[in-house]
Design a protein around this motif. Structure first.
Motif, short mmCIF file in Angstrom:
data_model
loop_
_atom_site.label_atom_id
_atom_site.label_comp_id
_atom_site.label_asym_id
_atom_site.label_seq_id
_atom_site.Cartn_x
_atom_site.Cartn_y
_atom_site.Cartn_z
N ALA A 21 -27.43 -7.62 -32.16
CA ALA A 21 -26.43 -6.72 -31.58
C ALA A 21 -25.36 -7.50 -30.84
N GLN A 22 -25.76 -8.57 -30.17
CA GLN A 22 -24.81 -9.37 -29.41
C GLN A 22 -23.94 -10.26 -30.29
N ARG A 23 -24.31 -10.39 -31.56
CA ARG A 23 -23.52 -11.19 -32.50
C ARG A 23 -22.48 -10.35 -33.24
N GLN A 24 -22.49 -9.06 -33.03
CA GLN A 24 -21.56 -8.18 -33.73
C GLN A 24 -20.14 -8.34 -33.18
N PRO A 25 -19.11 -7.94 -33.96
CA PRO A 25 -17.72 -7.98 -33.46
C PRO A 25 -17.59 -7.16 -32.18
N ILE A 26 -16.66 -7.54 -31.34
CA ILE A 26 -16.50 -6.88 -30.04
C ILE A 26 -16.21 -5.39 -30.21
N GLU A 27 -15.49 -5.01 -31.27
CA GLU A 27 -15.20 -3.58 -31.48
C GLU A 27 -16.49 -2.79 -31.68
N SER A 28 -17.43 -3.35 -32.44
CA SER A 28 -18.70 -2.68 -32.67
C SER A 28 -19.53 -2.62 -31.39
N ARG A 29 -19.51 -3.71 -30.64
CA ARG A 29 -20.27 -3.74 -29.39
C ARG A 29 -19.69 -2.77 -28.37
N LEU A 30 -18.38 -2.65 -28.34
CA LEU A 30 -17.75 -1.72 -27.42
C LEU A 30 -18.08 -0.27 -27.78
N GLU A 31 -18.09 0.03 -29.07
CA GLU A 31 -18.44 1.37 -29.53
C GLU A 31 -19.88 1.71 -29.18
N GLU A 32 -20.78 0.77 -29.42
CA GLU A 32 -22.19 1.00 -29.13
C GLU A 32 -22.42 1.12 -27.63
N ALA A 33 -21.74 0.30 -26.84
CA ALA A 33 -21.88 0.39 -25.39
C ALA A 33 -21.40 1.75 -24.89
N GLY A 34 -20.32 2.26 -25.48
CA GLY A 34 -19.82 3.57 -25.08
C GLY A 34 -20.81 4.67 -25.36
N LYS A 35 -21.47 4.60 -26.52
CA LYS A 35 -22.47 5.61 -26.87
C LYS A 35 -23.67 5.56 -25.92
N LYS A 36 -24.12 4.35 -25.60
CA LYS A 36 -25.24 4.20 -24.67
C LYS A 36 -24.87 4.71 -23.29
N ALA A 37 -23.66 4.40 -22.86
CA ALA A 37 -23.22 4.85 -21.54
C ALA A 37 -23.13 6.37 -21.47
N GLU A 38 -22.66 6.99 -22.53
CA GLU A 38 -22.58 8.45 -22.56
C GLU A 38 -23.98 9.07 -22.51
N ALA A 39 -24.92 8.47 -23.22
CA ALA A 39 -26.30 9.00 -23.21
C ALA A 39 -26.92 8.85 -21.82
N VAL A 40 -26.66 7.71 -21.19
CA VAL A 40 -27.17 7.49 -19.83
C VAL A 40 -26.57 8.50 -18.86
N ALA A 41 -25.25 8.70 -18.94
CA ALA A 41 -24.58 9.64 -18.05
C ALA A 41 -25.08 11.06 -18.27
N GLN A 42 -25.29 11.42 -19.53
CA GLN A 42 -25.79 12.76 -19.85
C GLN A 42 -27.14 13.01 -19.18
N LYS A 43 -28.03 12.02 -19.24
CA LYS A 43 -29.35 12.20 -18.62
C LYS A 43 -29.23 12.32 -17.11
N LEU A 44 -28.43 11.45 -16.50
CA LEU A 44 -28.26 11.48 -15.05
C LEU A 44 -27.73 12.84 -14.59
N VAL A 45 -26.79 13.40 -15.35
CA VAL A 45 -26.19 14.68 -14.99
C VAL A 45 -27.17 15.83 -15.23
N THR A 46 -27.76 15.87 -16.41
CA THR A 46 -28.67 16.97 -16.74
C THR A 46 -29.92 16.94 -15.87
N ASP A 47 -30.34 15.76 -15.45
CA ASP A 47 -31.47 15.66 -14.53
C ASP A 47 -31.23 16.43 -13.25
N GLN A 48 -29.97 16.52 -12.82
CA GLN A 48 -29.66 17.25 -11.60
C GLN A 48 -30.01 18.73 -11.75
N GLY A 49 -29.72 19.29 -12.93
CA GLY A 49 -30.09 20.68 -13.18
C GLY A 49 -31.60 20.85 -13.29
N ARG A 50 -32.24 19.94 -14.01
CA ARG A 50 -33.69 20.03 -14.16
C ARG A 50 -34.39 19.89 -12.81
#
Length: 251
Positions: free
Chosen positions: A122-151
């Motif tokens: 994963a760390q050997r991939q082009p920066i564009e791919s790594r940036l896209e993947e990092a964005g998806k992971k960050a969104e998933a993390v944020a979603q859990k942190l937010v939804t946990d507040q409701g739960r």
């Protein structure tokens, strides 16, 4: 005769839709913040991005908790409970927790020596791919942190409300096997020691049950329970794997 409530009720579905709608707004704003990360200036821009993401998580987390409190009050009223009760709202997740989760999501962005055996594919991939993947992971993390507040709001209210007897986990049809398995257990959660086990991207909700009510699994949750009992329950230590396989084959 006790009133029957279910994870498949219209009220539960409406509440789930409200939290999902909040998630869509969260992901929209989190996606817009990606532009703050400049690959050639990670040392300077990642901290700025972390500050902005903390603000977004705090804002949407507060809204998620408010939605949950409104849902709890409405369910309490529908159960005919008249005793006064103030739903306690949880504290927002500590900034250290948010930062740690988001730093994990972006760890592959940092330059690595491609010849170093510790460097991952994963760390050997082009920066564009790594940036896209990092964005998806960050969104998933944020979603859990937010939804946990409701739960957390519903879960904590149940433990403090004398008129509440339990909370049930409600999973959507497209949930993972882990969530379906826990959802099929029904309204069995009450103790302070029982936490809502959720993963990144999890959209399961906690539903309160009050005195005088009887919880009934929805048809799809009953089917998950049947599959579990038939294909997984007899195999302690291997139940989740067998349930996951059975869901794939029969669910």
């Amino acid at each position: 005769m006790p009133a029957t409530i279910s994870d498949g009720s219209a009220a539960a579905g409406k509440y789930r839709q409200a939290q999902r709608g909040l998630t869509r707004l969260l992901l929209r704003d989190a996606g817009r913040l990606r532009r703050l990360i400049i690959p050639s200036r990670l040392q300077a821009t990642i901290p700025e991005w972390l500050v902005a993401m903390n603000q977004v998580v705090a804002h949407y987390g507060e809204t998620s908790a408010s939605l949950a409190a409104e849902f709890y009050d409405a369910q309490r009223a529908a159960a005919g409970v008249t005793e006064a009760f103030q739903v306690p709202l949880p504290d927002p997740p500590p900034a250290e927790q948010v930062d740690s989760s988001l730093r994990w999501a972006t760890k592959d962005l940092w330059p690595r020596d491609p010849e170093d055996p510790k460097t991952t594919n994963a760390q050997r991939q082009p920066i564009e791919s790594r940036l896209e993947e990092a964005g998806k992971k960050a969104e998933a993390v944020a979603q859990k942190l937010v939804t946990d507040q409701g739960r957390d709001t519903v879960q904590r209210a149940v433990t403090k409300d004398r008129q509440a007897t339990a909370w049930a986990r409600s999973a959507a049809l497209g949930a993972c096997a882990f969530c379906k398995l826990l959802s099929s257990r029904g309204a069995v959660f009450k103790q302070d020691t029982v936490e809502f086990r959720a993963h990144d991207g999890c959209h399961c909700m906690a539903l309160p049950v009050f005195k005088g009510q009887r919880f009934e699994l929805s048809p799809h949750a009953r089917e998950w329970d049947r599959i579990y009992r038939e294909y997984a329950a007899p195999y302690p230590g291997d139940q989740l794997r067998r349930f996951r396989r059975a869901i794939a084959e029969h669910g």
